[in-house]
Design a protein around this motif. Structure first.
Motif, mmCIF file in Angstrom:
data_model
loop_
_atom_site.group_PDB
_atom_site.id
_atom_site.type_symbol
_atom_site.label_atom_id
_atom_site.label_comp_id
_atom_site.label_asym_id
_atom_site.label_seq_id
_atom_site.Cartn_x
_atom_site.Cartn_y
_atom_site.Cartn_z
ATOM 1 N N PRO A 132 8.738 -11.812 15.820
ATOM 2 C CA PRO A 132 8.794 -11.480 14.403
ATOM 3 C C PRO A 132 7.623 -10.587 14.009
ATOM 4 C CG PRO A 132 8.037 -13.736 14.724
ATOM 5 C CD PRO A 132 8.505 -13.249 16.063
ATOM 6 N N VAL A 133 7.823 -9.835 12.949
ATOM 7 C CA VAL A 133 6.812 -8.859 12.523
ATOM 8 C C VAL A 133 6.288 -9.207 11.141
ATOM 9 C CG1 VAL A 133 7.868 -7.040 13.909
ATOM 10 C CG2 VAL A 133 8.526 -7.293 11.501
ATOM 11 N N SER A 134 5.125 -8.648 10.825
ATOM 12 C CA SER A 134 4.534 -8.833 9.499
ATOM 13 C C SER A 134 3.920 -7.516 9.046
ATOM 14 C CB SER A 134 3.457 -9.933 9.553
ATOM 15 O OG SER A 134 2.950 -10.201 8.264
ATOM 16 N N GLY A 135 3.958 -7.314 7.743
ATOM 17 C CA GLY A 135 3.417 -6.076 7.184
ATOM 18 C C GLY A 135 4.367 -5.402 6.237
ATOM 19 N N GLY A 136 5.642 -5.791 6.291
ATOM 20 C CA GLY A 136 6.620 -5.261 5.358
ATOM 21 C C GLY A 136 6.969 -3.804 5.589
ATOM 22 N N VAL A 137 7.682 -3.247 4.620
ATOM 23 C CA VAL A 137 8.151 -1.865 4.714
ATOM 24 C C VAL A 137 7.002 -0.864 4.845
ATOM 25 C CG1 VAL A 137 9.437 -0.053 3.524
ATOM 26 C CG2 VAL A 137 10.312 -2.393 3.532
ATOM 27 N N PRO A 138 5.894 -1.016 4.081
ATOM 28 C CA PRO A 138 4.803 -0.040 4.230
ATOM 29 C C PRO A 138 4.273 0.056 5.659
ATOM 30 C CG PRO A 138 4.492 -1.323 2.237
ATOM 31 C CD PRO A 138 5.624 -1.977 2.984
ATOM 32 N N ALA A 139 4.072 -1.088 6.309
ATOM 33 C CA ALA A 139 3.570 -1.071 7.687
ATOM 34 C C ALA A 139 4.626 -0.548 8.659
ATOM 35 C CB ALA A 139 3.123 -2.477 8.098
ATOM 36 N N ALA A 140 5.895 -0.863 8.383
ATOM 37 C CA ALA A 140 6.964 -0.347 9.246
ATOM 38 C C ALA A 140 6.994 1.172 9.204
ATOM 39 C CB ALA A 140 8.308 -0.930 8.813
ATOM 40 N N LYS A 141 6.813 1.739 8.021
ATOM 41 C CA LYS A 141 6.817 3.201 7.884
ATOM 42 C C LYS A 141 5.614 3.848 8.556
ATOM 43 C CE LYS A 141 9.611 3.546 3.679
ATOM 44 N NZ LYS A 141 9.636 3.953 2.248
ATOM 45 N N VAL A 245 -1.015 -0.932 -8.645
ATOM 46 C CA VAL A 245 -1.121 -0.555 -7.226
ATOM 47 C C VAL A 245 -0.067 0.508 -6.969
ATOM 48 C CG1 VAL A 245 -0.881 -1.357 -4.846
ATOM 49 C CG2 VAL A 245 -2.009 -2.823 -6.546
ATOM 50 N N ALA A 246 -0.510 1.718 -6.607
ATOM 51 C CA ALA A 246 0.393 2.876 -6.555
ATOM 52 C C ALA A 246 1.568 2.683 -5.625
ATOM 53 C CB ALA A 246 -0.399 4.121 -6.161
ATOM 54 N N HIS A 247 1.368 2.007 -4.485
ATOM 55 C CA HIS A 247 2.440 1.892 -3.497
ATOM 56 C C HIS A 247 3.256 0.605 -3.647
ATOM 57 C CE1 HIS A 247 -1.173 -0.008 -1.718
ATOM 58 N NE2 HIS A 247 -0.315 -0.877 -1.204
ATOM 59 N N ALA A 248 2.950 -0.217 -4.620
ATOM 60 C CA ALA A 248 3.700 -1.455 -4.822
ATOM 61 C C ALA A 248 5.095 -1.161 -5.379
ATOM 62 C CB ALA A 248 2.952 -2.375 -5.782
ATOM 63 N N PRO A 249 6.091 -1.999 -5.079
ATOM 64 C CA PRO A 249 7.435 -1.791 -5.634
ATOM 65 C C PRO A 249 7.443 -1.691 -7.155
ATOM 66 C CG PRO A 249 7.508 -3.433 -3.895
ATOM 67 C CD PRO A 249 6.055 -3.132 -4.137
ATOM 68 N N SER A 250 6.585 -2.455 -7.825
ATOM 69 C CA SER A 250 6.546 -2.441 -9.283
ATOM 70 C C SER A 250 6.166 -1.072 -9.841
ATOM 71 C CB SER A 250 5.555 -3.488 -9.802
ATOM 72 O OG SER A 250 4.242 -3.232 -9.316
ATOM 73 N N SER A 251 5.403 -0.299 -9.069
ATOM 74 C CA SER A 251 4.981 1.034 -9.510
ATOM 75 C C SER A 251 5.940 2.127 -9.067
ATOM 76 C CB SER A 251 3.576 1.332 -8.968
ATOM 77 O OG SER A 251 2.639 0.390 -9.437
ATOM 78 N N ASN A 252 7.008 1.741 -8.409
ATOM 79 C CA ASN A 252 7.978 2.703 -7.887
ATOM 80 C C ASN A 252 9.408 2.307 -8.256
ATOM 81 O OD1 ASN A 252 6.377 4.657 -5.915
ATOM 82 N ND2 ASN A 252 5.500 2.619 -5.671
ATOM 83 N N ASN A 253 9.582 2.006 -9.533
ATOM 84 C CA ASN A 253 10.898 1.649 -10.064
ATOM 85 C C ASN A 253 11.508 0.467 -9.320
ATOM 86 O OD1 ASN A 253 13.024 1.978 -11.913
ATOM 87 N ND2 ASN A 253 14.189 3.251 -10.481
ATOM 88 N N TRP A 254 10.637 -0.459 -8.900
ATOM 89 C CA TRP A 254 11.053 -1.654 -8.172
ATOM 90 C C TRP A 254 11.873 -1.313 -6.928
ATOM 91 C CZ3 TRP A 254 8.296 -5.656 -9.537
ATOM 92 C CH2 TRP A 254 7.774 -5.705 -10.830
ATOM 93 N N ARG A 255 11.380 -0.330 -6.190
ATOM 94 C CA ARG A 255 12.012 0.079 -4.932
ATOM 95 C C ARG A 255 12.134 -1.129 -4.009
ATOM 96 N NH1 ARG A 255 8.182 3.899 -2.736
ATOM 97 N NH2 ARG A 255 7.073 2.010 -2.104
#
Length: 306
Positions: A132-141, A245-255
């Motif tokens: 299993p992995v950890s870090g979410g979408v930002p780390a995956a990218k 937080v600029a890269h958080a989902p809340s700051s990106n239209n709940w991406r």
């Protein structure tokens, strides 16, 4: 990598993981992909074919038949059992192979992992490893995922170990690879981690609400917390207040990064594991009730989008 690779599950995290694998593969090798939502496969192929051949296959069995290493990233235990053990479409129906690697990156319970591993071994279809992995979408990218592996640290002398290392390092941070010793132990460690991260996110939301309602500027409040004893990974990356937080989902239209409903799965794994060892999962039970209510809110019901 010295072989063709298969990838099952092109969801929010699986998609960028598969991108990383395709980029790391030599162009003479093919990446085979499968997802129940076919438009994801088509979009993946369209966006990444410049890095080398990509083929969309119809079943997990087809993937395992053609690939010597297979990565899976699916929602939960039922999907893992289906892609591996379904009598007509599962990977257990592929030809026998002594060196086929199955790298299971899904977060599931240890019992399912050990059962599937035993079935794969009994059928002589290859080696199943929970990772299993950890870090979410930002780390995956960014290809900086943590890998929590249910296997002892490899010595690098076998083909399987070489492939395992290459795959992990194509998607993850070499300083965040943890060898936990045996099948299911990677998942036990990940479940423990998620017990914290799922619960603490609610604390962050409540704490930010308290401070903002009291009149503190939200950006200043986040800075205070970041530099004080309340600092957490979730607060630094998933702050629920837009524009903080600029890269958080809340700051990106709940991406979409992680569905609300998936918190229920992860917390259930922690709650059930705790009870197995007669530990009272009081914190997770409270968090589960909050997420259960949220999961029924129309704003938290996410459908596939391209």
């Amino acid at each position: 990598m010295d072989c063709d690779v298969g990838f099952l599950g092109l969801g929010a995290i699986g998609f960028p993981m598969a991108v990383a694998v395709r980029r790391a593969l030599d162009k003479k090798h093919t990446l085979y992909v499968f997802d129940v939502y076919k438009p994801s496969c088509e979009r993946f192929k369209e966006q990444n074919c410049e890095f080398g051949p990509i083929e969309i296959l119809k079943t997990p069995r087809d993937i395992a038949t053609k690939a010597s290493a297979v990565i899976s990233m699916v929602p939960g235990p039922p999907e893992v059992k289906q892609i591996f053990l379904d009598k007509s479409t599962g990977m257990i129906g592929a030809p026998e192979s002594s060196d086929r690697l199955f790298l299971e990156c899904s977060t599931i319970d240890t019992e399912t992992a050990r059962f599937v591993s035993a079935e794969v071994e009994k059928a002589r279809r290859g080696t199943y490893i929970d990772a299993p992995v950890s870090g979410g979408v930002p780390a995956a990218k960014k290809r900086t995922l943590s890998f929590i592996v249910g296997r002892g640290k490899p010595d690098g002398t076998s083909i399987l170990d070489t492939r395992l290392n290459h795959l992990i390092l194509s998607m993850g941070d070499p300083n965040k690879v943890f060898w936990c010793g045996g099948v299911g132990l990677g998942l036990a460690a990940k479940i423990s981690n998620n017990y914290i991260s799922c619960s603490v996110l609610l604390l962050i939301a409540e704490a930010m609400a308290i401070g903002v309602k009291a009149g503190v500027d939200p950006k200043l409040l986040q800075e205070v917390i970041h530099n004080s004893t309340g600092q957490t990974f979730m607060g630094d990356n998933v702050c629920p207040v837009p524009g903080v937080v600029a890269h958080a989902p809340s700051s990106n239209n709940w991406r979409l990064g992680f569905k609300t409903q998936m918190f229920l799965k992860d917390l259930s794994l922690g709650i059930n594991t705790a009870r197995q060892f007669e530990i009272d999962p009081s914190m997770a039970e409270q968090a589960y009730r909050v997420y259960e209510k949220a999961s029924k809110d129309p704003r938290c019901i996410v459908r596939h989008t391209l």
